[in-house]
Design a protein around this motif. Sequence first.
Motif, short mmCIF file in Angstrom:
data_model
loop_
_atom_site.label_atom_id
_atom_site.label_comp_id
_atom_site.label_asym_id
_atom_site.label_seq_id
_atom_site.Cartn_x
_atom_site.Cartn_y
_atom_site.Cartn_z
N UNK A 19 28.02 39.46 50.16
CA UNK A 19 27.19 38.54 49.19
C UNK A 19 26.77 39.01 48.22
N UNK A 20 26.82 40.71 48.18
CA UNK A 20 26.34 41.54 46.90
C UNK A 20 27.94 41.47 45.64
N UNK A 21 29.25 41.73 46.15
CA UNK A 21 29.97 41.38 45.75
C UNK A 21 30.23 39.91 44.90
N UNK A 22 30.58 38.91 45.72
CA UNK A 22 30.16 38.01 45.40
C UNK A 22 29.09 37.63 44.04
N UNK A 23 28.13 38.62 43.94
CA UNK A 23 27.43 38.18 43.03
C UNK A 23 27.37 39.23 41.78
N UNK A 24 27.05 40.34 42.24
CA UNK A 24 28.06 41.80 41.00
C UNK A 24 28.86 41.63 40.41
N UNK A 26 32.38 38.65 41.18
CA UNK A 26 32.51 37.84 40.88
C UNK A 26 31.98 36.68 40.21
N UNK A 27 30.62 36.54 40.16
CA UNK A 27 30.06 36.09 38.89
C UNK A 27 29.62 36.09 37.45
N UNK A 28 29.79 37.20 37.24
CA UNK A 28 30.33 37.54 35.87
C UNK A 28 31.27 37.38 35.73
N UNK A 29 32.59 37.63 36.42
CA UNK A 29 34.12 37.15 35.88
C UNK A 29 34.50 35.38 36.01
N UNK A 30 33.52 35.03 36.59
CA UNK A 30 33.43 33.40 36.85
C UNK A 30 32.85 33.21 35.35
N UNK A 31 31.85 33.40 34.78
CA UNK A 31 31.05 33.53 34.20
C UNK A 31 32.07 33.69 32.65
N UNK A 32 32.72 34.75 32.73
CA UNK A 32 33.30 35.61 31.42
C UNK A 32 34.70 34.24 31.06
#
Length: 158
Positions: A19-24, A26-32
């Motif tokens: 969960x931390x990996x997805x939030x920290x 993957x989430x910023x990668x998707x926003x980028x």
Amino acid sequence: MSKVSYYTAEGLKKLREELNYLKDIERPKASQAIAEARDKGDLSENAEYDAAKESQGLLELKIAKMEEVLANARLIDESQLDTSKVLVLSTVKLKNVANGMQMKYTLVAESEADLKTGKISVSSPIGKGLLGKSVGEIAEIQVPNGVMKMEILEISRD
């Protein structure tokens, strides 16, 4: 209504790490990816932007589901478990009555099941058939090709 899931300390730690990996990460990668696609111009004809938004939506859905699972997760206190019956976290030595073959399984939560390491889910047909049984009992397990009879030789906590 949410389903309560039981985890070992190791399984709960893995779930939190994912969960931390997805939030920290993957989430910023998707926003980028969305920001880069947005910079390429007209959004009405930008397939890259649509794909990035869809990818972000799927990621957020996965994060929400994992947060729900984590909220309903319960840690199993292994010291309180009874070894006279097969329960979650029991390591069970079995003998197939039909062919005499012996095997050893540890019953774990569905999310921690891994047949290669001998961990089977308590909600699998074999897991369900073994729950509550004692040493010496014959468990009749309903499998796709009929009924399998397994004798319980030993119950332990590893």
